[in-house]
Design a protein around this motif. Structure first.
Motif, PDB file in Angstrom:
ATOM      1  N   GLU A   4       1.629  13.982   2.110  1.00  0.00           N
ATOM      2  CA  GLU A   4       2.879  13.359   2.553  1.00  0.00           C
ATOM      3  C   GLU A   4       3.493  14.072   3.753  1.00  0.00           C
ATOM      4  OE1 GLU A   4       6.583  13.807   0.387  1.00  0.00           O
ATOM      5  OE2 GLU A   4       5.555  15.013  -1.113  1.00  0.00           O
ATOM      6  N   ASP A   5       3.208  15.366   3.908  1.00  0.00           N
ATOM      7  CA  ASP A   5       3.793  16.115   5.025  1.00  0.00           C
ATOM      8  C   ASP A   5       3.010  15.917   6.324  1.00  0.00           C
ATOM      9  OD1 ASP A   5       5.815  17.173   3.410  1.00  0.00           O
ATOM     10  OD2 ASP A   5       4.558  18.864   2.785  1.00  0.00           O
ATOM     11  N   THR A   6       1.691  15.776   6.237  1.00  0.00           N
ATOM     12  CA  THR A   6       0.872  15.690   7.446  1.00  0.00           C
ATOM     13  C   THR A   6       0.616  14.258   7.905  1.00  0.00           C
ATOM     14  OG1 THR A   6      -1.139  15.744   6.094  1.00  0.00           O
ATOM     15  CG2 THR A   6      -0.325  17.848   6.926  1.00  0.00           C
ATOM     16  N   LEU A   7       0.595  13.318   6.973  1.00  0.00           N
ATOM     17  CA  LEU A   7       0.200  11.947   7.293  1.00  0.00           C
ATOM     18  C   LEU A   7       1.122  11.249   8.288  1.00  0.00           C
ATOM     19  CD1 LEU A   7      -2.124  10.098   6.604  1.00  0.00           C
ATOM     20  CD2 LEU A   7      -0.782   9.178   4.717  1.00  0.00           C
ATOM     21  N   PRO A   8       2.451  11.387   8.202  1.00  0.00           N
ATOM     22  CA  PRO A   8       3.304  10.688   9.171  1.00  0.00           C
ATOM     23  C   PRO A   8       2.988  11.048  10.620  1.00  0.00           C
ATOM     24  CG  PRO A   8       4.609  11.420   7.308  1.00  0.00           C
ATOM     25  CD  PRO A   8       3.244  12.040   7.148  1.00  0.00           C
ATOM     26  N   ARG A  12       1.545   8.529  13.445  1.00  0.00           N
ATOM     27  CA  ARG A  12       2.316   8.378  14.685  1.00  0.00           C
ATOM     28  C   ARG A  12       1.412   8.541  15.911  1.00  0.00           C
ATOM     29  NH1 ARG A  12       5.692  11.995  13.631  1.00  0.00           N
ATOM     30  NH2 ARG A  12       5.045  13.702  15.000  1.00  0.00           N
ATOM     31  N   LEU A  13       0.481   9.493  15.851  1.00  0.00           N
ATOM     32  CA  LEU A  13      -0.445   9.698  16.961  1.00  0.00           C
ATOM     33  C   LEU A  13      -1.472   8.574  17.051  1.00  0.00           C
ATOM     34  CD1 LEU A  13      -1.015  13.552  16.591  1.00  0.00           C
ATOM     35  CD2 LEU A  13       0.322  12.373  18.347  1.00  0.00           C
ATOM     36  N   ALA A  80      -6.391  13.801   7.399  1.00  0.00           N
ATOM     37  CA  ALA A  80      -4.946  13.621   7.570  1.00  0.00           C
ATOM     38  C   ALA A  80      -4.299  14.740   8.374  1.00  0.00           C
ATOM     39  CB  ALA A  80      -4.267  13.517   6.205  1.00  0.00           C
ATOM     40  N   ASP A  81      -4.935  15.903   8.461  1.00  0.00           N
ATOM     41  CA  ASP A  81      -4.343  17.031   9.188  1.00  0.00           C
ATOM     42  C   ASP A  81      -4.984  17.229  10.560  1.00  0.00           C
ATOM     43  OD1 ASP A  81      -6.819  17.934   8.345  1.00  0.00           O
ATOM     44  OD2 ASP A  81      -6.118  19.949   7.837  1.00  0.00           O
ATOM     45  N   PRO A  85      -7.166  12.797  20.660  1.00  0.00           N
ATOM     46  CA  PRO A  85      -6.647  12.474  21.989  1.00  0.00           C
ATOM     47  C   PRO A  85      -6.448  10.960  22.096  1.00  0.00           C
ATOM     48  CG  PRO A  85      -9.000  12.935  22.097  1.00  0.00           C
ATOM     49  CD  PRO A  85      -8.567  13.265  20.694  1.00  0.00           C
ATOM     50  N   ASP A  86      -5.580  10.531  22.998  1.00  0.00           N
ATOM     51  CA  ASP A  86      -5.223   9.112  23.014  1.00  0.00           C
ATOM     52  C   ASP A  86      -6.364   8.191  23.442  1.00  0.00           C
ATOM     53  OD1 ASP A  86      -5.312   9.670  25.708  1.00  0.00           O
ATOM     54  OD2 ASP A  86      -3.197   9.240  26.096  1.00  0.00           O
TER      55      ASP A  86
END
Length: 239
Positions: A4-8, A12-13, A80-81, A85-86
């Motif tokens: 739950e801490d790393t997934l957002p 977002r990326l 998840a962690d 790169p875009d």
């Protein structure tokens, strides 16, 4: 599970990827925190985001469930962690445009909030080459084998992944290395010259010397055929 801490941040990326992903599948293994709530909340703004649940908390089984739920022609296994790169999806498609390449991964840079683990990252880079050279030299020299790991963001074709059986269901550790030995029958394994960033939470928890000693010890024992079930006892979950 329990991300739950790393997934957002990861999701977002993912929104910033260009080109955008065809679909994003989160494979949950029975999380006990708010991971699934986070995913369902993100689905409101990410219609291509799907959630699948594994019957067991095993990374190999979870990734197989995700792969079977996928409908695209290419697969990318992102922890998840780890952040991409875009232009990562363009890199993946260009790499797999070569029919002699079966799978690939990136160079993983291990980092924390205020530091970069340069030595650990360098070792993770070179072990992708020396590990098959030491333990599977015939595959290294004649097939182009490399042993890639989860923090390097493995990608491959979906049809070849399914044809070779994917990850070995229930394998508790070294599942990515095992997959590379299956996929190399279709072509070489490439580590592309681009960087992804992965959390240093194991190094932060265990300390530099202990973490790297465990990585080396597990890799060597796996290479000589030690039981993965026994190796898993050395690699405890830190979440």
């Amino acid at each position: 599970m329990n991300e739950e801490d790393t997934l957002p941040r990861t999701l977002r990326l993912i929104r910033q990827l260009s080109p955008a992903p065809y679909e994003v599948i989160v494979a949950d293994g029975g999380s006990t925190d708010r991971t699934m709530e986070r995913v369902m909340a993100e689905q409101r703004t990410m219609p291509y985001l799907k959630l699948v649940q594994s019957e067991v908390a095993c990374r190999a089984t979870q990734m197989n469930r995700g792969a079977r739920a996928a409908t695209g022609d290419l697969l990318c296994f992102l922890h998840a962690d780890t952040s991409l790169p875009d232009d990562a999806l363009l890199v993946i498609r260009q790499t797999l445009a070569n029919p002699r390449t079966a799978a690939g991964g990136f160079i993983s840079l291990m980092r924390g909030p205020l530091r970069t683990c340069w030595l650990t990252s360098f070792h993770n880079y070179i072990k992708s080459y020396y590990a098959p050279l030491l333990f599977r030299p015939h595959l290294f020299f004649f097939k182009g084998a490399r042993l890639l790991f989860g923090d390097q963001v493995i990608f491959c074709r979906r049809d070849q992944f399914l044809a070779c059986g994917g990850y070995t269901d229930g394998l508790p550790i070294m599942e990515e290395a095992d997959l590379m030995l299956k996929l190399v029958q279709y072509g070489r394994i490439r580590q592309v010259n681009r960087v992804v960033e992965s959390s240093d939470r194991r190094v932060a928890k265990w300390g530099f010397w202990r973490a790297n000693a465990i990585y080396l010890y597990i890799g060597f024992l796996w290479g000589v055929g030690y039981s993965p079930e026994k190796l898993k006892r050395l690699y405890a979950d830190i979440r």
